[in-house]
Design a protein around this motif. Structure first.
Motif, PDB file in Angstrom:
ATOM      1  N   TYR A   1       0.864  -1.175   0.000  1.00 19.09           N
ATOM      2  CA  TYR A   1       0.000   0.000   0.000  1.00 19.09           C
ATOM      3  C   TYR A   1       0.905   1.232   0.000  1.00 19.09           C
ATOM      4  N   ALA A   2       0.688   2.119  -0.967  1.00 22.18           N
ATOM      5  CA  ALA A   2       1.531   3.310  -1.064  1.00 22.18           C
ATOM      6  C   ALA A   2       0.702   4.561  -0.839  1.00 22.18           C
ATOM      7  N   PHE A   3       1.253   5.517  -0.121  1.00 20.04           N
ATOM      8  CA  PHE A   3       0.590   6.811   0.074  1.00 20.04           C
ATOM      9  C   PHE A   3       1.661   7.853   0.367  1.00 20.04           C
ATOM     10  N   ALA A   4       1.458   9.049  -0.160  1.00 19.25           N
ATOM     11  CA  ALA A   4       2.304  10.210   0.158  1.00 19.25           C
ATOM     12  C   ALA A   4       3.806   9.881   0.196  1.00 19.25           C
ATOM     13  N   GLY A   5       4.266   9.127  -0.772  1.00 18.05           N
ATOM     14  CA  GLY A   5       5.697   8.824  -0.831  1.00 18.05           C
ATOM     15  C   GLY A   5       6.146   7.722   0.127  1.00 18.05           C
TER      16      GLY A   5
ATOM     17  N   ARG B   1       8.725   1.599   3.912  1.00 11.00           N
ATOM     18  CA  ARG B   1       9.813   2.325   3.252  1.00 11.00           C
ATOM     19  C   ARG B   1       9.407   3.783   3.071  1.00 11.00           C
ATOM     20  N   VAL B   2      10.266   4.652   3.526  1.00 13.60           N
ATOM     21  CA  VAL B   2      10.061   6.085   3.370  1.00 13.60           C
ATOM     22  C   VAL B   2      11.352   6.662   2.806  1.00 13.60           C
ATOM     23  N   ARG B   3      11.261   7.191   1.583  1.00 12.21           N
ATOM     24  CA  ARG B   3      12.465   7.615   0.866  1.00 12.21           C
ATOM     25  C   ARG B   3      13.517   6.490   0.902  1.00 12.21           C
ATOM     26  N   ASP B   4      14.740   6.766   1.368  1.00 15.17           N
ATOM     27  CA  ASP B   4      15.757   5.715   1.327  1.00 15.17           C
ATOM     28  C   ASP B   4      15.815   4.912   2.630  1.00 15.17           C
TER      29      ASP B   4
ATOM     30  N   ARG C   1       6.710   6.953  14.253  1.00 10.78           N
ATOM     31  CA  ARG C   1       8.150   7.141  13.998  1.00 10.78           C
ATOM     32  C   ARG C   1       8.515   6.628  12.603  1.00 10.78           C
ATOM     33  N   TYR C   2       7.805   5.588  12.154  1.00  6.88           N
ATOM     34  CA  TYR C   2       8.114   5.024  10.837  1.00  6.88           C
ATOM     35  C   TYR C   2       7.570   5.890   9.699  1.00  6.88           C
ATOM     36  N   ILE C   3       6.335   6.414   9.864  1.00  4.53           N
ATOM     37  CA  ILE C   3       5.683   7.024   8.695  1.00  4.53           C
ATOM     38  C   ILE C   3       5.575   8.544   8.730  1.00  4.53           C
ATOM     39  N   GLU C   4       5.761   9.153   9.905  1.00  2.25           N
ATOM     40  CA  GLU C   4       5.574  10.603   9.983  1.00  2.25           C
ATOM     41  C   GLU C   4       6.900  11.346   9.826  1.00  2.25           C
ATOM     42  N   ASP C   5       6.844  12.548   9.215  1.00  3.60           N
ATOM     43  CA  ASP C   5       8.041  13.389   9.174  1.00  3.60           C
ATOM     44  C   ASP C   5       8.321  13.959  10.567  1.00  3.60           C
ATOM     45  N   ARG C   6       7.237  14.372  11.223  1.00  7.23           N
ATOM     46  CA  ARG C   6       7.370  14.882  12.587  1.00  7.23           C
ATOM     47  C   ARG C   6       6.407  14.108  13.484  1.00  7.23           C
TER      48      ARG C   6
END
Ligand code: CA
Length: 243
Positions: free
Chosen positions: A145-149, A160-163, A217-222
């Motif tokens: 499932y992919a969302f918002a990068g 996976r978030v970016r690298d 912590r895995y999916i949020e930027d902040r």
């Protein structure tokens, strides 16, 4: 055939488990305490497909053993044997990194079913650590499932978030999948406990919050000001893929 490590200090119980796992066609070894288990898994790096981990052990208890394994990057599935159907123990086990639990005393047939369930999911994820069974992997279980990068790979059990990629435990995976299935809707803590983890008794539903903190912590930027995994005051949480 799978290799299973039994971590249990009561020898008659350990022997009984081993006997029955062998009868099911598995290989089984016994570690009489936590230190011995960590020695086998981390120091000698012996390959196991699953661990049956008793909570009540002399010295390091099952929670400590699970935490140390996960902290060392060892993600072999853990079925934790709790002393009783104590919900706090169960949640503590999940927090320490257990994948499933079974309260003592248990029925043997149920234990075997749970172990086989863990092993099957491991194969779906292509993470058959000791037996190399990934050639027979069930591809249909590889859902993404992919969302918002971000990519939630339920088959590979990782985010996976970016690298960056984060390995998920089976329980984290189940929780994320449930939130995605209910995307846009508020989900109560009670329903998470019941529908994701099958806990039906009087549990402190706040115990869920630690899992949410980890997923954030895995999916949020902040993580402190979450966009995707929102708190719904007085209810629980809501997953919003496109805030
Ligand atoms: Ca014990």
């Amino acid at each position: 055939m799978s290799r299973i490590l039994i971590v249990e200090d009561e020898q008659h119980i350990a022997d009984g488990l081993r006997y029955n796992l062998l009868a099911e066609g598995h290989e089984a070894s016994i570690a009489p305490d936590g230190e011995a288990a960590l020695q086998l898994l981390l120091t000698e790096r012996q390959p196991f497909d699953a661990i049956l981990l008793d909570v009540m052990l002399p010295g390091k208890d099952g929670f400590a053993v699970a935490s140390e394994l996960r902290a060392a990057g060892q993600y072999v599935p853990i079925l934790m044997l709790t002393a009783r159907a104590n919900a706090e123990d169960v949640l503590r086990g999940f927090e320490a990194g257990a994948d499933d639990y079974l309260p003592k005393p248990f029925e043997l047939s149920i234990l075997i079913a749970r172990i086989n369930g863990l092993l099957r999911r491991l194969r779906w994820g292509g993470r058959d650590t000791a037996s190399g069974g990934s050639a027979s992997a069930d591809i249909s279980a590889r859902d993404v499932y992919a969302f918002a990068g971000r990519t939630l790979d339920f088959g590979a059990m990782e985010v996976r978030v970016r690298d960056q990629s984060h390995r998920l435990t089976v329980m984290e995976c189940d929780l994320l999948r449930y939130l995605v299935k209910k995307a846009g809707q508020p989900v109560s803590r009670r329903s998470i406990l019941q529908e994701v983890w099958g806990l039906h008794e009087g549990v402190d539903t706040r115990a869920i919050d630690n899992f949410i903190v980890r997923l954030r912590r895995y999916i949020e930027d902040r993580p402190a000001s979450p966009r995707f995994l929102q708190t719904v005051r007085g209810v629980g949480y809501r997953f919003v893929p496109e805030p």
